[in-house]
Scaffold this motif. Structure first.
Motif, PDB file in Angstrom:
ATOM      1  N   GLU A 104     -58.210 -11.204 -58.238  1.00 58.62           N
ATOM      2  CA  GLU A 104     -59.263 -12.222 -58.173  1.00 58.62           C
ATOM      3  C   GLU A 104     -59.446 -12.821 -56.780  1.00 58.62           C
ATOM      4  N   ALA A 105     -58.481 -12.620 -55.915  1.00 61.30           N
ATOM      5  CA  ALA A 105     -58.576 -13.169 -54.560  1.00 61.30           C
ATOM      6  C   ALA A 105     -59.471 -12.279 -53.701  1.00 61.30           C
ATOM      7  N   PRO A 106     -60.398 -12.853 -52.935  1.00 58.83           N
ATOM      8  CA  PRO A 106     -61.237 -12.045 -52.048  1.00 58.83           C
ATOM      9  C   PRO A 106     -60.397 -11.250 -51.058  1.00 58.83           C
ATOM     10  N   ARG A 107     -60.767 -10.010 -50.858  1.00 58.34           N
ATOM     11  CA  ARG A 107     -59.989  -9.155 -49.958  1.00 58.34           C
ATOM     12  C   ARG A 107     -59.849  -9.769 -48.568  1.00 58.34           C
ATOM     13  N   VAL A 108     -60.948 -10.335 -48.051  1.00 56.91           N
ATOM     14  CA  VAL A 108     -60.919 -10.868 -46.691  1.00 56.91           C
ATOM     15  C   VAL A 108     -59.946 -12.050 -46.592  1.00 56.91           C
ATOM     16  N   ALA A 109     -59.848 -12.849 -47.653  1.00 60.36           N
ATOM     17  CA  ALA A 109     -58.910 -13.971 -47.656  1.00 60.36           C
ATOM     18  C   ALA A 109     -57.469 -13.465 -47.737  1.00 60.36           C
ATOM     19  N   TYR A 110     -57.243 -12.494 -48.579  1.00 62.27           N
ATOM     20  CA  TYR A 110     -55.910 -11.914 -48.742  1.00 62.27           C
ATOM     21  C   TYR A 110     -55.422 -11.330 -47.410  1.00 62.27           C
ATOM     22  N   GLU A 111     -56.311 -10.592 -46.756  1.00 64.31           N
ATOM     23  CA  GLU A 111     -55.947  -9.957 -45.488  1.00 64.31           C
ATOM     24  C   GLU A 111     -55.693 -10.986 -44.396  1.00 64.31           C
ATOM     25  N   LYS A 112     -56.390 -12.125 -44.463  1.00 65.86           N
ATOM     26  CA  LYS A 112     -56.184 -13.167 -43.453  1.00 65.86           C
ATOM     27  C   LYS A 112     -54.780 -13.739 -43.541  1.00 65.86           C
ATOM     28  N   VAL A 113     -54.251 -13.889 -44.750  1.00 67.99           N
ATOM     29  CA  VAL A 113     -52.880 -14.382 -44.909  1.00 67.99           C
ATOM     30  C   VAL A 113     -51.899 -13.411 -44.269  1.00 67.99           C
ATOM     31  N   ILE A 114     -52.076 -12.127 -44.537  1.00 71.53           N
ATOM     32  CA  ILE A 114     -51.198 -11.115 -43.949  1.00 71.53           C
ATOM     33  C   ILE A 114     -51.331 -11.108 -42.427  1.00 71.53           C
ATOM     34  N   GLN A 115     -52.567 -11.206 -41.951  1.00 73.87           N
ATOM     35  CA  GLN A 115     -52.803 -11.185 -40.510  1.00 73.87           C
ATOM     36  C   GLN A 115     -52.127 -12.358 -39.811  1.00 73.87           C
ATOM     37  N   THR A 116     -52.267 -13.552 -40.385  1.00 68.81           N
ATOM     38  CA  THR A 116     -51.692 -14.735 -39.756  1.00 68.81           C
ATOM     39  C   THR A 116     -50.172 -14.756 -39.864  1.00 68.81           C
ATOM     40  N   ASN A 117     -49.666 -14.579 -41.056  1.00 72.28           N
ATOM     41  CA  ASN A 117     -48.233 -14.747 -41.283  1.00 72.28           C
ATOM     42  C   ASN A 117     -47.402 -13.589 -40.759  1.00 72.28           C
ATOM     43  N   LEU A 118     -47.739 -12.372 -41.181  1.00 71.91           N
ATOM     44  CA  LEU A 118     -46.924 -11.217 -40.807  1.00 71.91           C
ATOM     45  C   LEU A 118     -47.309 -10.662 -39.441  1.00 71.91           C
ATOM     46  N   LEU A 119     -48.586 -10.334 -39.253  1.00 67.82           N
ATOM     47  CA  LEU A 119     -48.978  -9.789 -37.950  1.00 67.82           C
ATOM     48  C   LEU A 119     -48.884 -10.848 -36.856  1.00 67.82           C
ATOM     49  N   GLY A 120     -49.064 -12.117 -37.221  1.00 70.32           N
ATOM     50  CA  GLY A 120     -48.842 -13.171 -36.242  1.00 70.32           C
ATOM     51  C   GLY A 120     -47.407 -13.200 -35.771  1.00 70.32           C
ATOM     52  N   CYS A 121     -46.479 -12.983 -36.695  1.00 71.00           N
ATOM     53  CA  CYS A 121     -45.063 -12.902 -36.342  1.00 71.00           C
ATOM     54  C   CYS A 121     -44.780 -11.660 -35.498  1.00 71.00           C
ATOM     55  N   VAL A 122     -45.404 -10.548 -35.856  1.00 71.66           N
ATOM     56  CA  VAL A 122     -45.263  -9.318 -35.062  1.00 71.66           C
ATOM     57  C   VAL A 122     -45.759  -9.549 -33.635  1.00 71.66           C
ATOM     58  N   ASN A 123     -46.939 -10.171 -33.508  1.00 75.62           N
ATOM     59  CA  ASN A 123     -47.492 -10.428 -32.180  1.00 75.62           C
ATOM     60  C   ASN A 123     -46.565 -11.310 -31.355  1.00 75.62           C
ATOM     61  N   GLY A 124     -46.035 -12.356 -31.987  1.00 75.38           N
ATOM     62  CA  GLY A 124     -45.119 -13.242 -31.277  1.00 75.38           C
ATOM     63  C   GLY A 124     -43.826 -12.547 -30.895  1.00 75.38           C
ATOM     64  N   ALA A 125     -43.264 -11.781 -31.824  1.00 79.99           N
ATOM     65  CA  ALA A 125     -42.016 -11.072 -31.543  1.00 79.99           C
ATOM     66  C   ALA A 125     -42.192 -10.064 -30.417  1.00 79.99           C
ATOM     67  N   ARG A 126     -43.317  -9.363 -30.408  1.00 81.97           N
ATOM     68  CA  ARG A 126     -43.565  -8.368 -29.361  1.00 81.97           C
ATOM     69  C   ARG A 126     -43.558  -9.023 -27.975  1.00 81.97           C
TER      70      ARG A 126
END
Length: 328
Positions: A104-126
């Motif tokens: 039921e969650a919009p795909r774009v909203a779901y992906e934004k959570v992953i982008q901010t939380n996980l990929l944001g952590c990846v970007n910072g760690a890199r």
């Protein structure tokens, strides 16, 4: 600070520093006399945090940053090094959340959570690790969650991102085996009194609330400070998270059922229905406060919630130990 446990004059980057755990952590490092490089999407709240830190004895700069954008995170690192010449501690803390069933969650909203939380952590760690390798030392602290050990319904995007952060940290520790002065720690908070729940995207139809027992964000800040001084692999904040992880490890079906029932009974308010909302996923509005007011709502503290958890533990842990010994 390669071999020092003192944080006075240490250069500390903190993402998600405008509210909640990030803001409390900035305050904690400021009291130690650290040089702060604070990042968040909300520039005004960021400046407020900086002013508070200066009054507490710290100093620093604010760099408006969306951690999901790798170029902006690179600029954040460049700003820190350009101002202070190095980075001693990097805290990946920025996070958003979404409440709703997967389908039921919009795909774009779901992906934004992953982008901010996980990929944001990846970007910072890199960026952090590149700088740490160049200077020969550094401490990376990734803020995950107790849900990295125990999933829950209606927050699968958040859970997946936090589980990913824990896995990323584990991988990085092995990749950095050749760099003994670079450390990676994972912080695993339980339910924390921050504005995250009010600001999260919501497709459930009911207001979300923090599940008891609720712990103060300052408790997480203390754990992060400790990891900066004395690096550890993983550090739980809140006994409820530690207990739930143990049950999920020993008796997974029991742990899943306990979490399922707790979310259904305690994670959503019985208020009037609310309209679906993307929350602060795409618009960085909202409170810049450290706390979300959940401790006050739990009758002035988390004792009631803790009693519930201890009651569950009294039943669950013997069953878990019995199952473990039967399996062994």
């Amino acid at each position: 600070m390669a071999r020092s446990n003192k944080l006075h004059d240490a250069v500390v980057v903190i993402t998600g520093a405008s509210s909640g755990i990030g803001r409390a952590t900035a305050h904690a490092f400021a009291r130690e006399g650290a040089a702060l490089v604070l990042a968040s999407r909300r520039e005004h709240a960021l400046q407020e945090t900086l002013q508070e830190c200066e009054r507490l004895g710290g100093r620093g700069i604010g760099v408006p940053t969306d951690v999901g954008d790798a170029d902006q995170v690179a600029r954040l690192c460049d700003s820190a090094v350009g101002r202070y010449g190095r980075v001693d501690v990097w805290v990946n803390n920025a996070a958003v959340t979404l409440f709703g069933r997967l389908e039921e969650a919009p795909r774009v909203a779901y992906e934004k959570v992953i982008q901010t939380n996980l990929l944001g952590c990846v970007n910072g760690a890199r960026e952090a690790i590149r700088q740490f390798r160049e200077q020969g030392h550094g401490r990376l602290i990734n803020v995950s969650s107790m849900v990295a050990h125990a999933g829950q319904p209606f927050t699968s995007a958040y859970v997946a991102s936090k589980w990913g952060i824990r896995g990323l940290s584990e991988c990085l520790r092995m990749e950095l085996a050749d760099a003994p002065n670079i450390h990676v720690s994972t912080i695993l908070p339980a339910s924390i009194d921050t504005p995250l729940f009010q600001l999260g995207a919501n497709y459930v139809g009911q207001p979300a609330k923090a599940m008891p027992p609720v712990y103060p964000p300052e408790k997480v800040a203390v754990a992060i400070l400790s990891a900066a001084k004395y690096p550890v692999r993983e550090l739980f904040v809140g006994n409820s998270g530690r207990m739930m992880a143990a049950i999920r490890t020993l008796v997974p079906p029991l742990g899943e059922k306990m979490m399922e029932r707790k979310v259904y009974s305690d994670h959503f308010a019985e208020d009037l229905p609310i309209e679906p909302s993307p929350g602060n996923l795409f618009d960085s509005h909202g409170s810049g406060s450290v706390r979300g007011g959940w401790l006050e709502r739990e009758h002035g503290g988390s004792s009631g919630g803790m009693s519930l958890v201890l009651g569950l533990a009294a039943v669950a842990l013997p069953l878990a130990l019995y199952a473990y010994h039967r399996r062994a």
